[in-house]
Every structure is written in C-alpha cells, then in structure tokens.
Design a protein around this motif. Structure first.
Motif, PDB file in Angstrom:
ATOM      1  N   GLY A  75       0.818  -1.204   0.000  1.00 45.38           N
ATOM      2  CA  GLY A  75       0.000   0.000   0.000  1.00 45.38           C
ATOM      3  C   GLY A  75       0.849   1.250   0.000  1.00 45.38           C
ATOM      4  N   CYS A  76       0.160   2.391   0.114  1.00 39.90           N
ATOM      5  CA  CYS A  76       0.843   3.687   0.133  1.00 39.90           C
ATOM      6  C   CYS A  76       1.316   4.003   1.555  1.00 39.90           C
ATOM      7  CB  CYS A  76      -0.122   4.779  -0.300  1.00 39.90           C
ATOM      8  SG  CYS A  76      -0.946   4.428  -1.863  1.00 39.90           S
ATOM      9  N   ASP A 118       0.360   6.335   3.540  1.00 41.50           N
ATOM     10  CA  ASP A 118       0.599   7.765   3.678  1.00 41.50           C
ATOM     11  C   ASP A 118      -0.149   8.224   4.922  1.00 41.50           C
ATOM     12  OD1 ASP A 118       1.547  10.251   2.974  1.00 41.50           O
ATOM     13  OD2 ASP A 118      -0.091  10.703   1.598  1.00 41.50           O
ATOM     14  N   GLY A 131      -5.939   2.612  11.306  1.00 47.14           N
ATOM     15  CA  GLY A 131      -6.638   1.752  10.331  1.00 47.14           C
ATOM     16  C   GLY A 131      -5.624   0.904   9.579  1.00 47.14           C
ATOM     17  N   HIS A 132      -4.523   1.537   9.180  1.00 48.74           N
ATOM     18  CA  HIS A 132      -3.445   0.793   8.522  1.00 48.74           C
ATOM     19  C   HIS A 132      -2.895  -0.257   9.484  1.00 48.74           C
ATOM     20  CE1 HIS A 132      -2.825   4.723   6.130  1.00 48.74           C
ATOM     21  NE2 HIS A 132      -3.331   3.853   5.291  1.00 48.74           N
ATOM     22  N   SER A 169      -5.110  -3.206   9.914  1.00 48.62           N
ATOM     23  CA  SER A 169      -5.118  -4.152   8.786  1.00 48.62           C
ATOM     24  C   SER A 169      -3.854  -5.021   8.837  1.00 48.62           C
ATOM     25  CB  SER A 169      -5.258  -3.429   7.447  1.00 48.62           C
ATOM     26  OG  SER A 169      -4.045  -2.859   7.038  1.00 48.62           O
ATOM     27  N   LYS A 218      -2.596   7.839  -7.897  1.00 48.22           N
ATOM     28  CA  LYS A 218      -3.654   8.534  -7.141  1.00 48.22           C
ATOM     29  C   LYS A 218      -3.292   9.945  -6.686  1.00 48.22           C
ATOM     30  CE  LYS A 218      -3.807   6.794  -2.378  1.00 48.22           C
ATOM     31  NZ  LYS A 218      -4.507   5.885  -1.484  1.00 48.22           N
ATOM     32  N   HIS A 266      -5.392  -7.691   1.851  1.00 45.76           N
ATOM     33  CA  HIS A 266      -5.782  -6.288   1.700  1.00 45.76           C
ATOM     34  C   HIS A 266      -7.132  -6.073   2.363  1.00 45.76           C
ATOM     35  CE1 HIS A 266      -7.211  -2.641  -0.566  1.00 45.76           C
ATOM     36  NE2 HIS A 266      -5.971  -2.286  -0.328  1.00 45.76           N
ATOM     37  N   ASP A 303     -11.784  -3.088   0.527  1.00 48.37           N
ATOM     38  CA  ASP A 303     -12.142  -1.974  -0.357  1.00 48.37           C
ATOM     39  C   ASP A 303     -11.386  -2.218  -1.653  1.00 48.37           C
ATOM     40  OD1 ASP A 303      -9.714  -1.594   1.160  1.00 48.37           O
ATOM     41  OD2 ASP A 303      -9.515   0.358   0.210  1.00 48.37           O
ATOM     42  N   LEU A 308     -11.066  -6.958   7.357  1.00 51.79           N
ATOM     43  CA  LEU A 308     -12.035  -5.866   7.472  1.00 51.79           C
ATOM     44  C   LEU A 308     -11.341  -4.523   7.566  1.00 51.79           C
ATOM     45  CD1 LEU A 308     -14.646  -7.311   9.987  1.00 51.79           C
ATOM     46  CD2 LEU A 308     -14.851  -7.081   7.502  1.00 51.79           C
ATOM     47  N   ARG A 309     -11.761  -3.601   6.713  1.00 46.24           N
ATOM     48  CA  ARG A 309     -11.256  -2.248   6.774  1.00 46.24           C
ATOM     49  C   ARG A 309     -11.783  -1.594   8.047  1.00 46.24           C
ATOM     50  NH1 ARG A 309      -9.155   1.541   2.842  1.00 46.24           N
ATOM     51  NH2 ARG A 309      -9.947   3.543   3.534  1.00 46.24           N
ATOM     52  N   THR A 310     -10.958  -0.786   8.691  1.00 43.87           N
ATOM     53  CA  THR A 310     -11.374  -0.131   9.922  1.00 43.87           C
ATOM     54  C   THR A 310     -12.249   1.080   9.598  1.00 43.87           C
ATOM     55  OG1 THR A 310      -9.306  -0.802  10.922  1.00 43.87           O
ATOM     56  CG2 THR A 310     -10.527   0.922  12.065  1.00 43.87           C
ATOM     57  N   VAL A 369     -11.877   5.904   9.742  1.00 43.88           N
ATOM     58  CA  VAL A 369     -10.581   6.556   9.600  1.00 43.88           C
ATOM     59  C   VAL A 369      -9.996   6.306   8.219  1.00 43.88           C
ATOM     60  CG1 VAL A 369      -9.226   4.650  10.577  1.00 43.88           C
ATOM     61  CG2 VAL A 369      -8.316   6.964  10.682  1.00 43.88           C
ATOM     62  N   SER A 370      -9.444   7.343   7.622  1.00 51.06           N
ATOM     63  CA  SER A 370      -8.736   7.242   6.350  1.00 51.06           C
ATOM     64  C   SER A 370      -7.932   8.514   6.189  1.00 51.06           C
ATOM     65  CB  SER A 370      -9.707   7.083   5.188  1.00 51.06           C
ATOM     66  OG  SER A 370     -10.384   8.299   4.974  1.00 51.06           O
ATOM     67  N   THR A 371      -6.960   8.463   5.317  1.00 54.61           N
ATOM     68  CA  THR A 371      -6.134   9.646   5.087  1.00 54.61           C
ATOM     69  C   THR A 371      -7.021  10.805   4.643  1.00 54.61           C
ATOM     70  OG1 THR A 371      -4.317   8.213   4.508  1.00 54.61           O
ATOM     71  CG2 THR A 371      -4.142  10.501   3.794  1.00 54.61           C
TER      72      THR A 371
HETATM   73  N1  CTP Z   1      -6.840   0.123   5.449  1.00 55.03           N
HETATM   74  C1  CTP Z   1      -7.752  -0.353   6.378  1.00 55.03           C
HETATM   75  N2  CTP Z   1      -8.584   0.505   7.050  1.00 55.03           N
HETATM   76  C2  CTP Z   1      -8.526   1.837   6.807  1.00 55.03           C
HETATM   77  C3  CTP Z   1      -7.610   2.351   5.866  1.00 55.03           C
HETATM   78  C4  CTP Z   1      -6.777   1.463   5.196  1.00 55.03           C
HETATM   79  O1  CTP Z   1      -7.832  -1.561   6.612  1.00 55.03           O
HETATM   80  N3  CTP Z   1      -9.357   2.640   7.460  1.00 55.03           N
HETATM   81  C5  CTP Z   1      -5.977  -0.832   4.724  1.00 55.03           C
HETATM   82  C6  CTP Z   1      -6.258  -0.900   3.238  1.00 55.03           C
HETATM   83  O2  CTP Z   1      -7.387  -1.698   2.955  1.00 55.03           O
HETATM   84  C7  CTP Z   1      -4.978  -1.505   2.718  1.00 55.03           C
HETATM   85  C8  CTP Z   1      -3.914  -0.949   3.662  1.00 55.03           C
HETATM   86  O3  CTP Z   1      -4.611  -0.416   4.785  1.00 55.03           O
HETATM   87  O4  CTP Z   1      -4.998  -2.913   2.845  1.00 55.03           O
HETATM   88  C9  CTP Z   1      -3.046   0.096   2.996  1.00 55.03           C
HETATM   89  O5  CTP Z   1      -3.868   1.113   2.501  1.00 55.03           O
HETATM   90  P1  CTP Z   1      -3.269   2.249   1.579  1.00 55.03           P
HETATM   91  O6  CTP Z   1      -2.741   1.682   0.329  1.00 55.03           O
HETATM   92  O7  CTP Z   1      -2.281   3.062   2.333  1.00 55.03           O
HETATM   93  O8  CTP Z   1      -4.449   3.199   1.167  1.00 55.03           O
HETATM   94  P2  CTP Z   1      -5.945   3.404   1.539  1.00 55.03           P
HETATM   95  O9  CTP Z   1      -6.708   2.141   1.563  1.00 55.03           O
HETATM   96  O10 CTP Z   1      -6.381   4.433   0.546  1.00 55.03           O
HETATM   97  O11 CTP Z   1      -5.925   4.055   2.978  1.00 55.03           O
HETATM   98  P3  CTP Z   1      -6.325   5.585   3.266  1.00 55.03           P
HETATM   99  O12 CTP Z   1      -7.686   5.791   2.693  1.00 55.03           O
HETATM  100  O13 CTP Z   1      -6.297   5.805   4.733  1.00 55.03           O
HETATM  101  O14 CTP Z   1      -5.266   6.405   2.562  1.00 55.03           O
END
Ligand code: CTP
Length: 287
Positions: free
Chosen positions: A14-15, A17, A22-23, A26, A51, A97, A100, A124-126, A129-131
C-alpha cells in the motif's frame, strides 16, 4: 523426529501515507493469518502516477511502516499492481488487503492477478478513519470529531468499575455498545507487558496527535534513556486547551491506538491494558 511446521509468509502492500491506526489494524489482522508479515510500500513516483502525490515522502513512509509492531519486513518501492512474481520473490503464500477496491490510474483492480491465482485474502477495513478523512478534519476545522470522541469516552468512564468486561455500556447516540469495541481494540493493540523491578522506567506525555515520524524519533530517543517506556496521553479537552482551533485532529481513543501500534512499545517496554486505562483516567482527572 518432529517435522518442522512451515512458516506462513503473508504479503501486504500500500501507500501507507499519513499512517493511522486503520493501517495498523489491517496489518495486525494480516499478521494473524500467518507467521511472518512482509509489507511492500510504494514509491512517491508510483503513488503520484496512480492517485496523486502523497503527503509523506517514501523514506518517511518506509520508516513509519517499519515501526508498526506486526511488521517483520518492509519492501521499499513495491509495485502498485501486485504480481505473482513479487509474492514469489519474497516467498509469500498470499496477499492480504482491506475489503475496499484499489484501482490503478487506468481503473484496473491492483489485485486482479493474485485474486485469479487464489492468493488473495481480505481483512475488514477499519471504519471511521482514512487519510482523506483526516485531511478533511484538518481543513474543515471541525471540532465535532474530538468532542464526540470525548463524550463517548465519558460513557466508558461511568462504567470504569467493570473495565474490560462491561458489555452494557451504550452510546447515547446510537444505542449501540460503544465501550466494548474500544476496550477490545486497546487489548488487541497492547502487548500487556509490565516493567521488571530492575528496569529504568522513562515516562513521556503528550498529545501524539496524527502520529508521525517526528513522534517516532522522539519516542526512540526517550526509550534510549532507559529500559521501559511509558507514554501518557493528554485528554482531548486538555489538548484543545493548549493547542486551540480544531485540535486534536484525532480523539484520545484514536491517539492511544496509534501509539500502541508502535514496535517500540512491544519489546518488554509497554504498559498493560489496565495501566493504559488507569492512565487515561488519571490524565482526565489531573489536567
Ligand atoms: N486500510 C484499512 N482501514 C482503513 C484504511 C486502510 O484496513 N481505514 C488498509 C487498506 O485496505 C490496505 C492498507 O490499509 O490494505 C493500505 O492502505 P493504503 O494503500 O495506504 O491506502 P488506503 O486504503 O487508501 O488508505 P487511506 O484511505 O487511509 O489512505
């Protein structure tokens, strides 16, 4: 002679960032699906292409992922689309992953190859929370994100005599149990270790809002001063009192999880769940 069990090697990429809990969550779930966790992190160039440019540089992002306690190895500059060659190169059994969909600049599912080969697992994605969400909290200057968090925590505090076991705490907003998931997550993130009597204990306190490399450097230096590091976190209201505006961006619960996800608090130098909860309560009363 007992046959040695083959270790299951898990791949994530992943990124990463503005690394948040949440990261970390996972990666925790991914690690639980095997024995060794290898995490590929994309370069700035690769992310910009698919992106848009990341907030943190690749060096900063590598360091942050390396600091997460469930990560055994970081692969710098992993390709955006996960290939079977990559899995083979690092002898990984499958790729994990969040649930999502991630697509390239051309709209292709970045996991289509590993999915086809049956080497893909989902966690499961958390929620919440997200960037993007964190950037929104910063730019919109809302205060609700921490106010609500603090109220939810007060619900938990009323039931503090039953910490960890109380399943009756309900959110006044939704009627759903608020307390249990919180405590459960803290337990999942914490390693439950206490200092040895001979340990030199170092205590630091702060907001640790939007946990980043600067915080990490600071905790590393603090840890180097002794054997056991205890991190105290200020309450949302206290942080707001001295920082003002819409701070903190993350509420206390979120900030606790970010700090607990650090490797530095894993190797015999973290507090117990009970300690954490006690400390959180203590800070609420002290400040
Ligand atoms: N991830 C997660 N829960 C979140 C955010 C991310 O489980 N709330 C997981 C993603 O599903 C992925 C990993 O963290 O398996 C890395 O995510 P990343 O590539 O960094 O990007 P995004 O999924 O876009 O995360 P964000 O939206 O926070 O940038």
């Amino acid at each position: 002679k007992k046959e040695e069990k083959k270790q299951i090697r898990v791949w994530c990429d992943g990124c990463y960032d503005m690394v948040h809990f949440g990261h970390a969550n996972s990666l925790r779930q991914a690690k639980a699906l095997g024995d060794v966790l290898i995490v590929g992190v994309h370069t700035d160039e690769e992310i910009a292409k698919h992106k848009g440019p990341p907030v943190f540089t690749q060096e900063e992002r590598y360091k942050m992922v390396r600091a997460i306690k469930w990560v055994d190895q970081v692969v710098e500059g992993a390709p955006y689309v996960t290939t079977l060659e990559t899995l083979e190169k690092y002898q990984c059994d499958f790729c994990v992953h969040g649930d999502d969909i991630t697509v390239t600049a051309d709209g292709i599912d970045t996991y289509h190859m590993v999915k086809k080969a049956g080497k893909y697992r989902e966690v499961l994605r958390t929620a919440g929370v997200s960037t993007t969400d964190l950037v929104g909290r910063m730019l919109l200057l809302t205060r609700e994100h921490f106010k609500r968090g603090d109220k939810e925590y007060s619900v938990a505090l009323e039931h503090s005599s039953n910490l960890g076991t109380d399943s009756t705490a309900r959110s006044p907003y939704t009627g759903c149990s608020q307390f249990l998931p919180t405590t459960q997550k803290i337990i999942q993130f914490s390693s439950g270790l206490s200092p040895k009597p001979t340990d030199k204990v170092v205590y630091v306190a702060g907001a640790f809002d939007l946990f980043h490399v600067g915080h990490l450097d600071f905790l590393e230096q603090a840890h180097a001063q002794g054997d056991f590091l205890i991190v105290g976190l200020h309450t949302d209201l206290e942080v707001n009192r001295y920082k003002g505006s819409n701070y903190p961006i993350m509420n206390l619960h979120e900030r606790v999880l970010s700090v607990l996800a650090c490797k530095i608090l894993n190797s015999g130098n973290t507090m117990t769940t009970e300690d954490i909860v006690q400390r959180i309560i203590a800070h609420r009363l002290e400040f």
